[in-house]
Design an enzyme around this catalytic site. Structure first.
Site, PDB file in Angstrom:
ATOM      1  N   ASP A 132       2.803  11.372 -26.999  1.00 24.16           N
ATOM      2  CA  ASP A 132       2.154  11.877 -25.960  1.00 24.16           C
ATOM      3  C   ASP A 132       2.102  11.421 -24.595  1.00 24.16           C
ATOM      4  O   ASP A 132       1.674  11.668 -23.700  1.00 24.16           O
ATOM      5  CB  ASP A 132       0.351  11.690 -26.304  1.00 24.16           C
ATOM      6  CG  ASP A 132       0.267  12.361 -27.681  1.00 24.16           C
ATOM      7  OD1 ASP A 132       0.815  13.348 -27.929  1.00 24.16           O
ATOM      8  OD2 ASP A 132      -0.500  11.784 -28.488  1.00 24.16           O
ATOM      9  N   CYS A 180       0.765  -1.167  -0.061  1.00 21.10           N
ATOM     10  CA  CYS A 180      -0.078   0.079   0.062  1.00 21.10           C
ATOM     11  C   CYS A 180       0.868   1.388  -0.209  1.00 21.10           C
ATOM     12  O   CYS A 180       2.101   1.224   0.198  1.00 21.10           O
ATOM     13  CB  CYS A 180      -0.995   0.101   1.251  1.00 21.10           C
ATOM     14  SG  CYS A 180       0.018  -0.091   2.818  1.00 21.10           S
ATOM     15  N   CYS A 199       3.064   1.493   2.881  1.00 25.30           N
ATOM     16  CA  CYS A 199       4.397   0.876   2.526  1.00 25.30           C
ATOM     17  C   CYS A 199       5.506   1.880   1.921  1.00 25.30           C
ATOM     18  O   CYS A 199       6.585   1.758   2.502  1.00 25.30           O
ATOM     19  CB  CYS A 199       4.115  -0.294   1.999  1.00 25.30           C
ATOM     20  SG  CYS A 199       3.169  -1.907   2.673  1.00 25.30           S
ATOM     21  N   ASP A 203      -2.940   9.955 -28.147  1.00 27.87           N
ATOM     22  CA  ASP A 203      -2.843   8.658 -28.700  1.00 27.87           C
ATOM     23  C   ASP A 203      -1.625   8.010 -29.095  1.00 27.87           C
ATOM     24  O   ASP A 203      -1.306   6.750 -29.447  1.00 27.87           O
ATOM     25  CB  ASP A 203      -3.954   8.439 -30.073  1.00 27.87           C
ATOM     26  CG  ASP A 203      -3.224   8.992 -31.138  1.00 27.87           C
ATOM     27  OD1 ASP A 203      -2.500  10.113 -30.914  1.00 27.87           O
ATOM     28  OD2 ASP A 203      -3.582   8.383 -32.571  1.00 27.87           O
ATOM     29  N   ASP A 237      -4.361  16.348 -28.036  1.00 32.33           N
ATOM     30  CA  ASP A 237      -3.510  16.186 -29.428  1.00 32.33           C
ATOM     31  C   ASP A 237      -4.413  16.268 -30.424  1.00 32.33           C
ATOM     32  O   ASP A 237      -5.552  15.997 -30.785  1.00 32.33           O
ATOM     33  CB  ASP A 237      -2.981  14.844 -29.213  1.00 32.33           C
ATOM     34  CG  ASP A 237      -1.963  14.401 -30.316  1.00 32.33           C
ATOM     35  OD1 ASP A 237      -1.073  15.129 -30.874  1.00 32.33           O
ATOM     36  OD2 ASP A 237      -2.215  13.274 -30.918  1.00 32.33           O
TER      37      ASP A 237
END
Length: 738
Positions: free
Chosen positions: A630, A18, A21, A626, A430
């Protein structure tokens, strides 16, 4: 401690379960002598440590981490990039097995506890079935609780371990020594089913959370995978030898064959080809490369081969810079502690304190039955306060939200993005593949004279060209039969030529037509002017005397992009467009789609810098892209959204993915996220209200007034009811409109 010579290394960290931690590892390393700074990235399961090698060493750091209950991988020989991902996969599979078995064993225990308590050996059967659930399948809760106790802290695992452990031991005592309670006029009820169901529910919640957590390390691995492992080097004697990419040094002459990836940054010295640089620029049209042209690591050579001189190798390449930016952007956004965990940091010790206090108060205030009532109250408080509803509040809402999103073409990776979306006021898009289709295609073609033979010749020339614009034309033209074109020749930067029946034909740009002094009919000239004004690329087809046809090629704006952008603006969101394309095209796309703010000729690192600039002005930014180009900007942004038909890397980095690559899904995604966050907050509210009311009653606050003391069995039922209410509220998400 004066800062002397230092080195900075990154190590994989194992056994973190977690964000707490990660904070613990961070704290331990920063306390070590000789360590100047240590930053843990829980998402990628790595820690970056800057230390003085004269004072400490990786081995000493590992010893300190092992003492804290975790592990540090310092073996430089092994491929440490794979370790965190392999560890995560193994953890997920193990958690899945434990959850399934916990549910299988809990079902008969629950049925017996609810309906068949009076059957022979009911208690013994429940004990046998519940024991492996508590101490085998749920052992991690007890192990983690012990780790927290050793370091003087408590978390959700502490409360789970205490409530299930005490309920189990209390039930075991009641089963073995029922006369202790019967002699006092109390029925010795067992709570094995409560312990089982709690473990099963919490494991299910952890499984859902683990699945939702982004696998960011795979994004880095895929980026690194863009670079080939070996390269072909030209020796001084002219021979070719294959060497590992790690042995390439500046000044080496390397050979790149057709279809190969370019290994390092450099400058072409011989040959020509077209190189797919979409991973850098995001633009779909490969770039012509001739002598003195620059080439970059990770880009893909298409048809043809060339030699180039290595200029930047190793960590100096542009690909390495993109990888570094992704790592830094992810590292700078250390996972925010979940709302439940933040509250649990206070909630857990308070509940334990209330349970102990209730026991002590009963012991001192009622000498006759104080121990009996005190023990019952303590167990009841721990059972009714068990964080089952809290543990389910977030994952069930996420599960329903993700399911609904997937059915609507929207994939949501984790809960953190859902928290951010409510504050989103800026969306950065984009251009290529996001606003536009991302692939060139013929939109217009005009012939001087319609002739099937000319169409076939044009098709054959472009088929042999190997150019993406040629692919667009061949996809558009469908000749009835093939025509043999001879003496084909590529004219770099201009076009191609070939012969049919002794006559030369050309296909290329305006410069090629001008150099060959080919005449252009007025009508075709007018159409070419019109196509140019609409920002389309023109391919000219001609014989030796005159132009026979022109083809207009463009990257189309996706249907609905304009409406989606308008909808975002109507929601009060500022929309920006970033593109590596030229100013004229960017201006045209912005005008067509109603975008008021845009930037053209933007490089990948500039996209990430622009996101930072917006964030510095206190904007909460969502980025939609995409391409691999990017990925750095997506990692930097507050809410990252990838188009499903784009690169895997963009989708790995992104918090959301639009499967259909339809921009209209963005407003829907924002609305869905807001609905899911609202549901999570409602779940947490009801879970805490339940505890706020239930815990004082469980402690016996009503006993002095009415003589009412809550039975642990009723507490178990109330605990289950709280879980049902949370799940039911989450399921309401399915009925809401986007």
């Amino acid at each position: 401690m004066a800062k002397q010579t230092t080195i900075k290394q990154t190590f994989p960290v194992l056994d973190m379960s977690c964000a707490a931690c990660a904070a613990r590892v961070d704290k331990v390393l920063n306390k070590q002598e000789g360590v100047y700074s240590a930053t843990v990235n829980y998402a990628s399961a790595r820690v970056s440590v800057e230390f003085n090698p004269a004072v400490t060493s990786p081995e000493q750091l590992r010893t300190a981490i092992l003492d804290a209950g975790y592990d540090l991988v310092i073996d430089r020989i092994s491929d440490t990039r794979e370790i965190p991902e392999q560890n995560q996969k193994g953890k997920l599979q193990q958690l899945k097995r434990r959850t399934i078995w916990a549910i299988i064993l809990s079902i008969p225990v629950s049925i017996i506890g609810m309906f068949f308590m009076d059957m022979p050996y009911a208690n013994e059967i429940m004990w046998i079935l519940s024991t492996p659930v508590i101490f085998w399948l749920g052992r991690s809760f007890f192990i983690n609780a012990w780790k927290q106790l050793r370091h003087g802290s408590a978390n959700m695992d502490t409360l789970v371990a205490l409530s299930t452990g005490i309920a189990y031991l209390f039930s075991l005592f009641n089963m073995l020594f029922p006369q202790f309670w019967l002699s006092r006029g109390i029925h010795p009820h067992v709570y094995f089913e409560a312990s089982c169901v709690i473990i099963a529910f919490i494991l299910l919640g952890r499984l859902l959370e683990e699945k939702a957590k982004g696998n960011t390390s795979s994004a880095i691995r895929k980026l690194m995978g863009l670079q080939p492992q070996t390269v072909t080097r030209i020796t001084k004697s002219g021979e070719t030898i294959e060497i590992p990419v790690t042995q390439v040094v500046k000044g080496d002459i390397l050979l790149v064959k057709s279809g190969e990836k370019i290994a390092v940054d450099g400058i072409v010295i011989e040959g020509s080809s077209y190189v797919d640089e979409s991973m850098l620029s995001g633009e779909p049209i490969p770039v012509s490369k001739e002598a003195k042209a620059k080439v970059f690591a990770g880009t893909i050579n298409q048809k043809g081969s060339f030699r180039f001189r290595a200029e930047k190798v190793g960590n100096a390449t542009m690909l390495a810079h993109i990888i570094q930016m992704v790592q830094e952007a992810q590292g700078s956004k250390a996972p925010v502690q979940k709302l439940v965990d933040r509250i649990a940091a206070i909630f857990v010790p308070v509940i334990i304190g209330i349970a102990i206090l209730s026991f002590l108060l009963w012991l001192f205030l009622e000498p006759a039955n104080g121990f009996t009532h005190g023990l019952l109250s303590m167990v009841t408080v721990l059972i009714i306060a068990c964080p089952c509803a809290l543990g389910l509040a977030t994952p069930t809402a996420i599960m329903v939200g993700i399911g609904k999103g997937a059915s609507n073409g929207i994939l949501i990776k984790d809960a953190e993005s859902l928290e951010i979306v409510r504050k989103t006021d800026t969306v950065v898009l984009d251009k290529t593949g996001t606003i536009t289709e991302g692939k060139p295609e013929v939109t217009d073609i005009y012939w001087l004279n319609t002739d099937a033979t000319f169409s076939a010749i044009f098709y054959e020339l472009e088929k042999m060209s190997g150019h993406p614009l040629g692919d667009a034309i061949t996809n558009y033209l469908t000749p009835a039969s093939a025509i043999p074109v001879h003496n084909f020749e590529s004219i770099p930067g201009k076009g191609v030529q070939g012969e049919y029946k002794g006559k030369v034909y050309y296909a290329g740009n305006r410069k090629l037509i001008g150099e060959q002094k080919i005449s252009i009919h007025n009508q075709l000239e007018k159409e070419a002017t019109r196509l140019t004004r609409t920002f389309k690329t023109i391919v000219w087809f001609a014989d030796e005397e005159q132009v026979l046809a022109i083809a207009g090629i463009t990257d189309r704006i996706k249907t609905g992009s304009g409406q989606a952008i308008q909808k975002l603006q109507d929601m009060g969101i500022e929309v920006y467009m970033l593109t590596g394309d030229n100013e004229a095209t960017a201006s045209h796309i912005a005008s067509e789609t109603g975008i008021k703010h845009y930037r053209a000729n933007v490089l990948p690192q500039e996209k990430a810098a622009f996101i930072k600039e917006l964030q510095s002005r206190r904007h909460t930014v969502a980025m939609v892209g995409d391409g691999i180009n990017d990925s750095a900007a997506l990692a930097q942004t507050d809410l990252s959204i990838a188009m499903g038909k784009g690169s895997d890397i963009a989708m790995d980095v992104a918090k959301m993915t639009l499967i259909s690559s339809d921009l209209s899904k963005i407003p829907e995604a924002l609305k869905l996220s807001a609905q899911t966050v609202r549901t999570i907050r409602q779940n947490l509210f009801w879970a805490f209200i339940y505890n706020l009311i239930g815990i004082p009653i469980a402690a016996g606050i009503l006993y002095p007034v009415s003589g009412f003391l809550l039975n642990p069995m009723i507490a178990g039922a109330a605990m289950a009811l709280s879980s049902v209410s949370v799940v039911t509220n989450s399921l309401r998400l399915k009925t809401k409109n986007l």
